[in-house]
Design an enzyme around this catalytic site. Structure first.
Site, PDB file in Angstrom:
ATOM      1  N   LYS A  56     -11.423  -6.146   8.334  1.00 59.01           N
ATOM      2  CA  LYS A  56     -10.297  -5.622   9.117  1.00 59.01           C
ATOM      3  C   LYS A  56     -10.219  -6.284  10.497  1.00 59.01           C
ATOM      4  N   ASP A  97       0.561  -7.842  -5.725  1.00 58.05           N
ATOM      5  CA  ASP A  97      -0.835  -7.600  -5.337  1.00 58.05           C
ATOM      6  C   ASP A  97      -1.104  -8.421  -4.084  1.00 58.05           C
ATOM      7  N   HIS A 154      -7.535   9.521   9.728  1.00 55.66           N
ATOM      8  CA  HIS A 154      -6.455  10.509   9.585  1.00 55.66           C
ATOM      9  C   HIS A 154      -6.396  10.951   8.132  1.00 55.66           C
ATOM     10  N   TYR A 205     -14.462  -8.858  -2.647  1.00 54.89           N
ATOM     11  CA  TYR A 205     -13.127  -8.341  -2.951  1.00 54.89           C
ATOM     12  C   TYR A 205     -12.510  -7.693  -1.703  1.00 54.89           C
ATOM     13  N   GLN A 257      -2.126   7.085   0.734  1.00 52.58           N
ATOM     14  CA  GLN A 257      -1.834   8.236   1.601  1.00 52.58           C
ATOM     15  C   GLN A 257      -0.778   7.886   2.656  1.00 52.58           C
ATOM     16  N   ASP A 258      -1.074   6.876   3.479  1.00 55.72           N
ATOM     17  CA  ASP A 258      -0.174   6.545   4.585  1.00 55.72           C
ATOM     18  C   ASP A 258       1.142   5.975   4.081  1.00 55.72           C
ATOM     19  N   GLU A 290     -12.889   1.587  12.625  1.00 55.80           N
ATOM     20  CA  GLU A 290     -14.132   1.015  12.075  1.00 55.80           C
ATOM     21  C   GLU A 290     -14.471  -0.320  12.745  1.00 55.80           C
ATOM     22  N   ARG A 337      -4.954  12.670   1.014  1.00 53.90           N
ATOM     23  CA  ARG A 337      -6.086  11.785   1.252  1.00 53.90           C
ATOM     24  C   ARG A 337      -6.814  11.494  -0.067  1.00 53.90           C
ATOM     25  N   THR A 373       1.698   3.209  -2.374  1.00 54.88           N
ATOM     26  CA  THR A 373       1.230   4.327  -3.214  1.00 54.88           C
ATOM     27  C   THR A 373       0.083   5.105  -2.565  1.00 54.88           C
ATOM     28  N   THR A 383      -8.149  -0.532  12.342  1.00 53.49           N
ATOM     29  CA  THR A 383      -8.954   0.673  12.197  1.00 53.49           C
ATOM     30  C   THR A 383     -10.032   0.830  13.261  1.00 53.49           C
ATOM     31  N   GLY A 418       0.833  -1.219   0.000  1.00 58.41           N
ATOM     32  CA  GLY A 418       0.000   0.000   0.000  1.00 58.41           C
ATOM     33  C   GLY A 418       0.853   1.248   0.000  1.00 58.41           C
ATOM     34  N   TYR A 441     -16.089  -3.833   5.264  1.00 58.46           N
ATOM     35  CA  TYR A 441     -14.721  -3.350   5.506  1.00 58.46           C
ATOM     36  C   TYR A 441     -14.315  -3.593   6.963  1.00 58.46           C
TER      37      TYR A 441
HETATM   38  P1  NAP Z   1      -5.354   4.430   0.702  1.00 63.90           P
HETATM   39  O1  NAP Z   1      -4.853   5.801   0.436  1.00 63.90           O
HETATM   40  O2  NAP Z   1      -6.645   3.989   0.124  1.00 63.90           O
HETATM   41  O3  NAP Z   1      -4.205   3.410   0.230  1.00 63.90           O
HETATM   42  C1  NAP Z   1      -4.445   2.042   0.090  1.00 63.90           C
HETATM   43  C2  NAP Z   1      -3.248   1.403  -0.560  1.00 63.90           C
HETATM   44  O4  NAP Z   1      -3.507   0.009  -0.725  1.00 63.90           O
HETATM   45  C3  NAP Z   1      -2.916   1.958  -1.951  1.00 63.90           C
HETATM   46  O5  NAP Z   1      -1.521   1.997  -2.101  1.00 63.90           O
HETATM   47  C4  NAP Z   1      -3.516   0.911  -2.864  1.00 63.90           C
HETATM   48  O6  NAP Z   1      -2.918   0.851  -4.138  1.00 63.90           O
HETATM   49  C5  NAP Z   1      -3.196  -0.337  -2.068  1.00 63.90           C
HETATM   50  N1  NAP Z   1      -3.981  -1.489  -2.494  1.00 63.90           N
HETATM   51  C6  NAP Z   1      -5.321  -1.605  -2.564  1.00 63.90           C
HETATM   52  N2  NAP Z   1      -5.669  -2.833  -2.999  1.00 63.90           N
HETATM   53  C7  NAP Z   1      -4.508  -3.503  -3.200  1.00 63.90           C
HETATM   54  C8  NAP Z   1      -4.196  -4.793  -3.666  1.00 63.90           C
HETATM   55  N3  NAP Z   1      -5.155  -5.670  -4.029  1.00 63.90           N
HETATM   56  N4  NAP Z   1      -2.889  -5.158  -3.736  1.00 63.90           N
HETATM   57  C9  NAP Z   1      -1.909  -4.278  -3.402  1.00 63.90           C
HETATM   58  N5  NAP Z   1      -2.142  -3.024  -2.980  1.00 63.90           N
HETATM   59  C10 NAP Z   1      -3.431  -2.647  -2.865  1.00 63.90           C
HETATM   60  O7  NAP Z   1      -5.446   4.167   2.277  1.00 63.90           O
HETATM   61  P2  NAP Z   1      -4.735   4.947   3.501  1.00 63.90           P
HETATM   62  O8  NAP Z   1      -5.651   6.009   3.966  1.00 63.90           O
HETATM   63  O9  NAP Z   1      -3.334   5.242   3.136  1.00 63.90           O
HETATM   64  O10 NAP Z   1      -4.771   3.814   4.612  1.00 63.90           O
HETATM   65  C11 NAP Z   1      -3.700   2.870   4.744  1.00 63.90           C
HETATM   66  C12 NAP Z   1      -4.195   1.661   5.500  1.00 63.90           C
HETATM   67  O11 NAP Z   1      -4.664   2.061   6.791  1.00 63.90           O
HETATM   68  C13 NAP Z   1      -5.366   0.934   4.842  1.00 63.90           C
HETATM   69  O12 NAP Z   1      -5.211  -0.431   5.131  1.00 63.90           O
HETATM   70  C14 NAP Z   1      -6.587   1.489   5.566  1.00 63.90           C
HETATM   71  O13 NAP Z   1      -7.636   0.551   5.534  1.00 63.90           O
HETATM   72  C15 NAP Z   1      -6.019   1.666   6.970  1.00 63.90           C
HETATM   73  N6  NAP Z   1      -6.630   2.723   7.777  1.00 63.90           N
HETATM   74  C16 NAP Z   1      -6.754   3.987   7.283  1.00 63.90           C
HETATM   75  C17 NAP Z   1      -7.274   4.980   8.098  1.00 63.90           C
HETATM   76  C18 NAP Z   1      -7.420   6.398   7.579  1.00 63.90           C
HETATM   77  O14 NAP Z   1      -8.170   7.158   8.198  1.00 63.90           O
HETATM   78  N7  NAP Z   1      -6.716   6.790   6.547  1.00 63.90           N
HETATM   79  C19 NAP Z   1      -7.667   4.687   9.407  1.00 63.90           C
HETATM   80  C20 NAP Z   1      -7.488   3.388   9.888  1.00 63.90           C
HETATM   81  C21 NAP Z   1      -6.949   2.417   9.068  1.00 63.90           C
HETATM   82  P3  NAP Z   1      -3.414   1.799  -5.361  1.00 63.90           P
HETATM   83  O15 NAP Z   1      -2.713   3.127  -5.154  1.00 63.90           O
HETATM   84  O16 NAP Z   1      -2.946   1.043  -6.533  1.00 63.90           O
HETATM   85  O17 NAP Z   1      -4.903   1.910  -5.246  1.00 63.90           O
HETATM   86  N1  GDD Z   2     -17.038   9.261   1.798  1.00 66.59           N
HETATM   87  C1  GDD Z   2     -18.102  10.017   2.114  1.00 66.59           C
HETATM   88  N2  GDD Z   2     -18.711  10.745   1.135  1.00 66.59           N
HETATM   89  N3  GDD Z   2     -18.531  10.031   3.399  1.00 66.59           N
HETATM   90  C2  GDD Z   2     -19.579  10.818   3.693  1.00 66.59           C
HETATM   91  C3  GDD Z   2     -20.230  11.611   2.738  1.00 66.59           C
HETATM   92  C4  GDD Z   2     -19.782  11.558   1.388  1.00 66.59           C
HETATM   93  O1  GDD Z   2     -20.308  12.207   0.497  1.00 66.59           O
HETATM   94  N4  GDD Z   2     -21.213  12.293   3.363  1.00 66.59           N
HETATM   95  C5  GDD Z   2     -21.181  11.961   4.643  1.00 66.59           C
HETATM   96  N5  GDD Z   2     -20.198  11.059   4.867  1.00 66.59           N
HETATM   97  C6  GDD Z   2     -19.890  10.428   6.151  1.00 66.59           C
HETATM   98  C7  GDD Z   2     -19.800   8.911   6.099  1.00 66.59           C
HETATM   99  O2  GDD Z   2     -21.114   8.337   6.110  1.00 66.59           O
HETATM  100  C8  GDD Z   2     -18.994   8.638   7.372  1.00 66.59           C
HETATM  101  O3  GDD Z   2     -19.841   8.600   8.478  1.00 66.59           O
HETATM  102  C9  GDD Z   2     -18.080   9.865   7.485  1.00 66.59           C
HETATM  103  O4  GDD Z   2     -18.607  10.846   6.570  1.00 66.59           O
HETATM  104  C10 GDD Z   2     -16.629   9.601   7.118  1.00 66.59           C
HETATM  105  O5  GDD Z   2     -16.597   8.942   5.863  1.00 66.59           O
HETATM  106  P1  GDD Z   2     -15.214   8.646   5.093  1.00 66.59           P
HETATM  107  O6  GDD Z   2     -14.456   9.901   4.940  1.00 66.59           O
HETATM  108  O7  GDD Z   2     -15.550   7.864   3.868  1.00 66.59           O
HETATM  109  O8  GDD Z   2     -14.384   7.780   6.140  1.00 66.59           O
HETATM  110  P2  GDD Z   2     -14.801   6.524   7.044  1.00 66.59           P
HETATM  111  O9  GDD Z   2     -14.848   7.002   8.461  1.00 66.59           O
HETATM  112  O10 GDD Z   2     -15.970   5.819   6.517  1.00 66.59           O
HETATM  113  O11 GDD Z   2     -13.557   5.553   6.831  1.00 66.59           O
HETATM  114  C11 GDD Z   2     -12.218   6.052   6.919  1.00 66.59           C
HETATM  115  O12 GDD Z   2     -11.770   5.974   8.243  1.00 66.59           O
HETATM  116  C12 GDD Z   2     -11.636   4.649   8.767  1.00 66.59           C
HETATM  117  C13 GDD Z   2     -11.163   4.774  10.225  1.00 66.59           C
HETATM  118  O13 GDD Z   2     -12.264   4.931  11.077  1.00 66.59           O
HETATM  119  C14 GDD Z   2     -11.356   5.243   5.962  1.00 66.59           C
HETATM  120  O14 GDD Z   2     -10.088   5.848   5.871  1.00 66.59           O
HETATM  121  C15 GDD Z   2     -11.150   3.835   6.471  1.00 66.59           C
HETATM  122  O15 GDD Z   2     -10.176   3.173   5.642  1.00 66.59           O
HETATM  123  C16 GDD Z   2     -10.642   3.904   7.906  1.00 66.59           C
HETATM  124  O16 GDD Z   2     -10.447   2.608   8.404  1.00 66.59           O
END
Ligand code: NAP
Ligand code: GDD
Length: 348
Positions: A163, A66, A189, A103, A15-16, A137, A194, A13, A135, A11, A159
């Site tokens: 997880k 992958d 985050h 998936y 954000q994190d 979630e 993002r 490529t 997460t 992962g 999801y």
């Molecule tokens: P992100 O921006 O969506 O990045 C996901 C990464 O996973 C991308 O590099 C993507 O590649 C890669 N990926 C997806 N499917 C894949 C596959 N089949 N094989 C190999 N690589 C694959 O997510 P993020 O926000 O950086 O989050 C990083 C991790 O932390 C994720 O596991 C997410 O679920 C978890 N997380 C995120 C948050 C948050 O708030 N950001 C919070 C808690 C946990 P491509 O660039 O090719 O799509």
């Molecule tokens: N995406 C999105 N789009 N969310 C919306 C919208 C919209 O138009 N309108 C309202 N929301 C609400 C969603 O229903 C959710 O309650 C909140 O905004 C945040 O949605 P997301 O930004 O999609 O994030 P998330 O909280 O569902 O999931 C993210 O955070 C998780 C950690 O708690 C992702 O980064 C997950 O990968 C991560 O695990």
């Protein structure tokens, strides 16, 4: 001289992954990232290091693979011989997980299992430390607030459930094989990197386009969901810190405060000198630009989730005490920081 440490990031490529790669390179690591093949290269977030100074390029490597393909994961792990593996690859969108549940399970639940099995079957259990991107979630409809490491899990989406499997299998490999394997339970985050379909970037980009008259309205789902939003660049340091401890353990990483989607939208528009006045209720609620009376926010039920997570807020006191980690960027500063970058984006 101390041996250069080697890190492998799935992962990379994302954000994190991009922030973590930069962080580890600064720490002197040799960093290997896994990228998926796609019709256009998605290396924007890695541009600083992938195309950066030559010296850095010699310490940064990308491999095609992958997380749904065991052979590629095992082959890359075998070649790289990492000291630390950070498993960040995931189908990370909660709403999309309802559209692609199988998936999502394959990627987010079985993906980490494939990495753990690669480490185990290659005989790297004593050498390689493993980090899993867990997460908030997993708490779903939380049974207590704020949530901490011992709060019961109650996930509400394919999801979150995938997880949770990954979280538990990581703990199982730690116990069964004495592997240094741990999970960071990270709350939301964000950053200028993002993904654009998450609510924060969707709002900040729309706000700019509306001011530039390239978009009329912003359509959102649940305005009242509350999230504990922190800054991604700070959160990747916590991942690294977890792998530097004597013993593997899971930690919550959060800011400790939460805000609604509506508050986020208000602050983002305010940066552009627009105050929103809200009128109506439920799906008829609308956000109106006070200056010119135009509707700029409307509700589209398409963005509602079949089961929603309404209210998340984390307690990261164990991370503070044991890792010495604490968030520096809170809500207002985070919104300003993302908006400051969006404003510079001439393509919006
Ligand atoms: P992100 O921006 O969506 O990045 C996901 C990464 O996973 C991308 O590099 C993507 O590649 C890669 N990926 C997806 N499917 C894949 C596959 N089949 N094989 C190999 N690589 C694959 O997510 P993020 O926000 O950086 O989050 C990083 C991790 O932390 C994720 O596991 C997410 O679920 C978890 N997380 C995120 C948050 C948050 O708030 N950001 C919070 C808690 C946990 P491509 O660039 O090719 O799509
Ligand atoms: N995406 C999105 N789009 N969310 C919306 C919208 C919209 O138009 N309108 C309202 N929301 C609400 C969603 O229903 C959710 O309650 C909140 O905004 C945040 O949605 P997301 O930004 O999609 O994030 P998330 O909280 O569902 O999931 C993210 O955070 C998780 C950690 O708690 C992702 O980064 C997950 O990968 C991560 O695990």
């Amino acid at each position: 001289m101390e041996k250069t440490k080697i890190a492998l990031i799935t992962g990379c490529t994302g954000q994190d992954g991009s922030y973590l790669a930069e962080f580890l390179l600064k720490k002197g690591y040799e960093v290997h990232g896994i990228r998926r093949r796609s019709s256009i290269a998605k290396l924007d977030r890695l541009s600083r290091i992938h195309y950066g100074p030559h010296a850095e390029r010699n310490k940064f490597f990308l491999h095609y693979g992958d997380i749904t393909d065991s052979a590629s994961i095992t082959q890359i792990t075998k070649r790289v011989k990492p000291d630390e593996v950070y498993n960040l690859a995931a189908q990370s969108h909660v709403r999309v997980s309802f559209d692609t549940p199988e998936y999502t399970a394959n990627t987010d639940a079985l993906g980490p299992l494939r990495v753990l099995e690669a480490i185990r079957t290659l005989g790297f259990v004593r050498k390689t430390k493993f980090y899993q991107a867990s997460t908030s979630e997993m708490f779903g409809n939380p049974l207590e607030s704020p949530q901490h490491e011992n709060t019961p899990f109650f996930p509400r989406s394919p999801y979150g459930i995938a997880k949770l499997y990954a979280h538990l299998i990581t703990a199982n490999y730690r116990e069964a094989y004495n592997m240094f394997a741990c999970s960071g339970i990270l709350f939301n985050h964000e950053s200028p990197r993002r993904g654009e379909s998450f609510v924060t970037r969707k709002i900040t980009q729309a706000a700019i386009r509306i001011v530039r008259r390239k978009q009329d309205k912003l359509y959102l789902g649940n305005l009242y969901a509350k999230r504990d939003w922190g800054y991604a660049k700070e959160y990747v340091e916590a991942m690294w810190l977890m792998l530097q401890q004597k013993k593997p353990k899971d930690y919550v990483i959060a800011t400790g405060e939460n805000h609604t989607v509506k508050e986020f939208a208000e602050l983002a528009f305010r940066v552009l000198d627009i105050d929103i006045e809200w009128q109506g209720q439920g799906i008829s609620e609308k956000g109106i630009n006070k200056k010119n009376g135009k509707i700029i926010v409307e509700i589209d039920p398409y963005y509602f989730r079949p089961t929603e997570v309404e209210n998340l807020v984390g307690n990261a006191s164990m991370a503070k005490k044991e890792l010495g980690w604490a968030p520096k960027t809170k809500f207002q500063k985070l919104v300003n920081l993302i908006m400051a970058e969006e404003v510079k984006n001439k393509d919006l």
